[in-house]
Write a protein that holds these residues in place. Structure first.
Motif, PDB file in Angstrom:
ATOM      1  N   ASN A 114       0.823  -1.204   0.000  1.00  0.00           N
ATOM      2  CA  ASN A 114       0.000   0.000   0.000  1.00  0.00           C
ATOM      3  C   ASN A 114       0.858   1.255   0.000  1.00  0.00           C
ATOM      4  OD1 ASN A 114      -2.558  -1.185   0.062  1.00  0.00           O
ATOM      5  ND2 ASN A 114      -2.398  -1.563   2.259  1.00  0.00           N
ATOM      6  N   THR A 115       0.343   2.303  -0.619  1.00  0.00           N
ATOM      7  CA  THR A 115       1.012   3.603  -0.597  1.00  0.00           C
ATOM      8  C   THR A 115       0.211   4.614   0.196  1.00  0.00           C
ATOM      9  OG1 THR A 115      -0.064   4.221  -2.678  1.00  0.00           O
ATOM     10  CG2 THR A 115       2.125   3.203  -2.826  1.00  0.00           C
ATOM     11  N   LYS A 116      -1.015   4.237   0.596  1.00  0.00           N
ATOM     12  CA  LYS A 116      -1.886   5.113   1.352  1.00  0.00           C
ATOM     13  C   LYS A 116      -2.567   4.313   2.453  1.00  0.00           C
ATOM     14  CE  LYS A 116      -6.037   7.975   0.985  1.00  0.00           C
ATOM     15  NZ  LYS A 116      -7.139   8.432   0.091  1.00  0.00           N
ATOM     16  N   LEU A 117      -2.610   4.878   3.647  1.00  0.00           N
ATOM     17  CA  LEU A 117      -3.273   4.202   4.759  1.00  0.00           C
ATOM     18  C   LEU A 117      -4.783   4.224   4.577  1.00  0.00           C
ATOM     19  CD1 LEU A 117      -1.290   5.477   7.879  1.00  0.00           C
ATOM     20  CD2 LEU A 117      -1.191   3.209   6.845  1.00  0.00           C
ATOM     21  N   VAL A 118      -5.407   3.074   4.779  1.00  0.00           N
ATOM     22  CA  VAL A 118      -6.860   2.947   4.755  1.00  0.00           C
ATOM     23  C   VAL A 118      -7.305   2.635   6.178  1.00  0.00           C
ATOM     24  CG1 VAL A 118      -8.826   1.661   3.856  1.00  0.00           C
ATOM     25  CG2 VAL A 118      -6.868   2.144   2.372  1.00  0.00           C
ATOM     26  N   ILE A 119      -8.093   3.534   6.774  1.00  0.00           N
ATOM     27  CA  ILE A 119      -8.439   3.432   8.187  1.00  0.00           C
ATOM     28  C   ILE A 119      -9.826   2.821   8.380  1.00  0.00           C
ATOM     29  CG2 ILE A 119      -8.720   4.690  10.352  1.00  0.00           C
ATOM     30  CD1 ILE A 119      -5.878   4.705   9.267  1.00  0.00           C
ATOM     31  N   ASN A 120      -9.900   1.827   9.264  1.00  0.00           N
ATOM     32  CA  ASN A 120     -11.175   1.280   9.727  1.00  0.00           C
ATOM     33  C   ASN A 120     -11.364   1.669  11.191  1.00  0.00           C
ATOM     34  OD1 ASN A 120     -11.703  -1.910   7.954  1.00  0.00           O
ATOM     35  ND2 ASN A 120     -11.487   0.169   7.217  1.00  0.00           N
ATOM     36  N   THR A 121     -12.630   1.702  11.635  1.00  0.00           N
ATOM     37  CA  THR A 121     -12.930   2.062  13.015  1.00  0.00           C
ATOM     38  C   THR A 121     -13.816   0.999  13.650  1.00  0.00           C
ATOM     39  OG1 THR A 121     -12.815   4.433  12.489  1.00  0.00           O
ATOM     40  CG2 THR A 121     -13.917   3.813  14.537  1.00  0.00           C
ATOM     41  N   LEU A 122     -13.326   0.392  14.712  1.00  0.00           N
ATOM     42  CA  LEU A 122     -14.087  -0.611  15.454  1.00  0.00           C
ATOM     43  C   LEU A 122     -14.688   0.045  16.688  1.00  0.00           C
ATOM     44  CD1 LEU A 122     -14.691  -3.782  15.707  1.00  0.00           C
ATOM     45  CD2 LEU A 122     -12.883  -3.729  17.434  1.00  0.00           C
ATOM     46  N   LYS A 123     -16.013  -0.101  16.864  1.00  0.00           N
ATOM     47  CA  LYS A 123     -16.695   0.425  18.046  1.00  0.00           C
ATOM     48  C   LYS A 123     -17.300  -0.738  18.829  1.00  0.00           C
ATOM     49  CE  LYS A 123     -17.691   5.070  16.364  1.00  0.00           C
ATOM     50  NZ  LYS A 123     -18.699   6.150  16.212  1.00  0.00           N
ATOM     51  N   VAL A 124     -16.893  -0.859  20.079  1.00  0.00           N
ATOM     52  CA  VAL A 124     -17.384  -1.924  20.954  1.00  0.00           C
ATOM     53  C   VAL A 124     -18.254  -1.277  22.026  1.00  0.00           C
ATOM     54  CG1 VAL A 124     -16.741  -3.820  22.485  1.00  0.00           C
ATOM     55  CG2 VAL A 124     -15.284  -3.243  20.529  1.00  0.00           C
ATOM     56  N   PRO A 125     -19.548  -1.567  22.046  1.00  0.00           N
ATOM     57  CA  PRO A 125     -20.444  -0.922  23.020  1.00  0.00           C
ATOM     58  C   PRO A 125     -20.270  -1.487  24.419  1.00  0.00           C
ATOM     59  CG  PRO A 125     -21.654  -2.568  21.790  1.00  0.00           C
ATOM     60  CD  PRO A 125     -20.273  -2.515  21.191  1.00  0.00           C
ATOM     61  N   ASN A 126     -20.872  -0.827  25.386  1.00  0.00           N
ATOM     62  CA  ASN A 126     -20.877  -1.358  26.751  1.00  0.00           C
ATOM     63  C   ASN A 126     -21.499  -2.747  26.764  1.00  0.00           C
ATOM     64  OD1 ASN A 126     -19.722   0.949  27.739  1.00  0.00           O
ATOM     65  ND2 ASN A 126     -21.630   1.834  28.486  1.00  0.00           N
ATOM     66  N   GLY A 127     -20.955  -3.607  27.603  1.00  0.00           N
ATOM     67  CA  GLY A 127     -21.498  -4.956  27.729  1.00  0.00           C
ATOM     68  C   GLY A 127     -20.864  -5.964  26.791  1.00  0.00           C
ATOM     69  N   LYS A 128     -19.916  -5.518  25.946  1.00  0.00           N
ATOM     70  CA  LYS A 128     -19.293  -6.437  24.994  1.00  0.00           C
ATOM     71  C   LYS A 128     -17.779  -6.254  24.973  1.00  0.00           C
ATOM     72  CE  LYS A 128     -23.331  -6.834  22.008  1.00  0.00           C
ATOM     73  NZ  LYS A 128     -23.664  -8.233  22.251  1.00  0.00           N
ATOM     74  N   LYS A 129     -17.079  -7.242  24.430  1.00  0.00           N
ATOM     75  CA  LYS A 129     -15.645  -7.171  24.185  1.00  0.00           C
ATOM     76  C   LYS A 129     -15.392  -7.707  22.781  1.00  0.00           C
ATOM     77  CE  LYS A 129     -14.368  -9.805  27.512  1.00  0.00           C
ATOM     78  NZ  LYS A 129     -13.488 -10.605  28.375  1.00  0.00           N
ATOM     79  N   PHE A 130     -14.226  -7.360  22.222  1.00  0.00           N
ATOM     80  CA  PHE A 130     -13.922  -7.850  20.876  1.00  0.00           C
ATOM     81  C   PHE A 130     -12.412  -7.978  20.718  1.00  0.00           C
ATOM     82  CE2 PHE A 130     -14.093  -8.065  16.230  1.00  0.00           C
ATOM     83  CZ  PHE A 130     -15.238  -8.818  16.063  1.00  0.00           C
ATOM     84  N   GLN A 131     -12.015  -8.786  19.728  1.00  0.00           N
ATOM     85  CA  GLN A 131     -10.599  -9.031  19.489  1.00  0.00           C
ATOM     86  C   GLN A 131     -10.263  -8.794  18.021  1.00  0.00           C
ATOM     87  OE1 GLN A 131      -9.305 -12.896  20.805  1.00  0.00           O
ATOM     88  NE2 GLN A 131      -7.283 -12.718  19.880  1.00  0.00           N
ATOM     89  N   LEU A 132      -9.136  -8.129  17.777  1.00  0.00           N
ATOM     90  CA  LEU A 132      -8.643  -7.896  16.427  1.00  0.00           C
ATOM     91  C   LEU A 132      -7.247  -8.484  16.289  1.00  0.00           C
ATOM     92  CD1 LEU A 132      -9.457  -4.137  15.639  1.00  0.00           C
ATOM     93  CD2 LEU A 132     -10.587  -6.139  14.667  1.00  0.00           C
ATOM     94  N   VAL A 133      -6.966  -9.062  15.121  1.00  0.00           N
ATOM     95  CA  VAL A 133      -5.600  -9.415  14.755  1.00  0.00           C
ATOM     96  C   VAL A 133      -5.264  -8.557  13.546  1.00  0.00           C
ATOM     97  CG1 VAL A 133      -4.005 -11.209  14.020  1.00  0.00           C
ATOM     98  CG2 VAL A 133      -5.838 -11.768  15.629  1.00  0.00           C
TER      99      VAL A 133
END
Length: 383
Positions: free
Chosen positions: A162-181
């Motif tokens: 890549n030559t340009k950063l592509v940004i994603n946004t993860l939103k985890v609400p109250n009461g939950k958890k999540f995992q990213l690799v």
């Protein structure tokens, strides 16, 4: 419900605080139903690149506007807002040259789900029951794979540089958890009520940087050429490869970094860590930044007290009642109001894992007298 807030949501113009308040308003069934009608109508625009029935979509919206106008309790300015929205929307429908690129949550999704926002503004609702689902961008390119409460992004070696950063946004609400690799192999455990902005692919030769609001535990893949930086509200952490926890919630009075293993540099007010002027943490140390004074303090801690949440454990060691209630709010997705000033500063120690919120409060009550009442999603603490 204010129609202007719906428009801001559709246009992806909400601030973090506005989005939180908007979520709260949707807990009212009447607000939620009204919101769904707009989302359903807006959803037709998404289908315009396929076999979109312009006449039908326009008719649906116009009928809804007319029914809204007949409600005598609606203020004149709100009716005008509806009509403005209708004019804009119909203009989009009949135009063959405009391409509508704003995406929203599906009408049947709920606001307390984990969401992933792509670079173009499209929201994807993450259902934690999904065993295997490909995460794609607007062009159909596979970015990663969801496995229940985890998303694994494609490795950098599997994609074109890549030559340009592509940004994603993860939103985890109250009461939950999540995992990213992440694409470099870094694992991020994201706690309740948190938002993480991150590149889909990092660029070789540049720092690997993510932005956190809330709390997350990082296991950073080692790369001495491209340091990893976590930016939060007021404090930054730079590492080559290590394990550490970062907590920086908007409604907390502090931001903190706890090092589990390896070494990290903590700093503020600039882009990179300077070993000559900034603080280097050792394992079992915590850097805490008070938001009011901007003073950075270093102390020795038991790291298990700060990372137990990763395993679903609520662990409190000599912690104030007020601080504990904030954590319970996020963990159980409940609003807790404390109308008992004396108890706020009292310290407690405890460990919970499978207990519900009522059982937890009863445990605290067995040690210190107070009363509490539970009404739907709100809990009130009284003397």
């Amino acid at each position: 419900m204010d129609i202007n807030q719906i428009l801001k949501y559709l246009n992806n113009e909400m601030s973090e605080d506005e989005f939180i308040e908007f979520e709260k308003s949707l807990k009212d069934e009447q607000n939620l139903n009204e919101f769904k009608k707009y989302i359903t109508t807006n959803h037709y625009v998404e289908l315009s690149k396929n076999d979109f029935d312009h006449q039908n979509a326009s008719s649906i919206l116009q009928n809804y506007i007319q029914s809204t106008k007949s409600r005598t309790k609606i203020r004149k300015n709100r009716i005008n807002n509806y009509l403005k929205y209708a004019a804009v929307f119909i203009g989009i429908l009949i135009s063959t040259t405009l391409v509508y690129k704003k995406y929203v949550l599906d009408a049947n999704s709920t606001v307390n789900e984990v969401t992933l926002q792509l670079e173009n503004g499209e929201f994807k609702t993450i259902k934690e029951t999904q065993l295997f689902k490909e995460i794609k961008n607007e062009n159909g390119v596979v970015l990663g794979v969801q496995e229940k409460s985890k998303i694994v992004y494609k490795k950098e070696s599997d994609t074109i540089a890549n030559t340009k950063l592509v940004i994603n946004t993860l939103k985890v609400p109250n009461g939950k958890k999540f995992q990213l690799v992440l694409s470099d192999g870094t694992t991020v455990h994201v706690n309740s009520g948190s938002t993480l902005k991150f590149p889909v692919q990092f660029i070789s030769g540049q720092t690997r940087e993510v932005e956190l609001s809330g709390e997350a535990y990082f296991e950073v893949a080692r790369n001495e050429k491209d340091p990893f930086i976590v930016s939060t509200n007021g404090i930054k952490t730079e590492v080559l490869g290590t394990k550490f926890n970062v907590s920086s919630y908007a409604n907390d009075s502090f931001s903190e970094v706890v090092l589990v293993e390896g070494s990290v540099g903590v700093f503020k007010g600039k882009k990179r860590f300077d070993k000559n002027t900034d603080q280097l943490l050792k394992p079992n140390q915590k850097a805490s930044l008070l938001k009011t004074t901007q003073n950075l303090n270093i102390s020795t801690v038991y790291t298990e007290n700060y990372i137990a949440w990763v395993d679903g454990i609520l662990l409190f060691k000599n912690e104030s009642f007020e601080s504990i209630m904030k954590k319970l709010e996020r963990h159980y997705d409940k609003k807790i109001a404390i109308n008992y000033q004396k108890i706020k500063k009292e310290k407690f120690t405890g460990r919970f894992d499978v207990e519900n919120i009522e059982d937890v409060l009863k445990t605290f009550k067995s040690n210190t007298f107070f009363n509490f009442s539970i009404k739907e999603n709100e809990i009130i603490i009284n003397p």
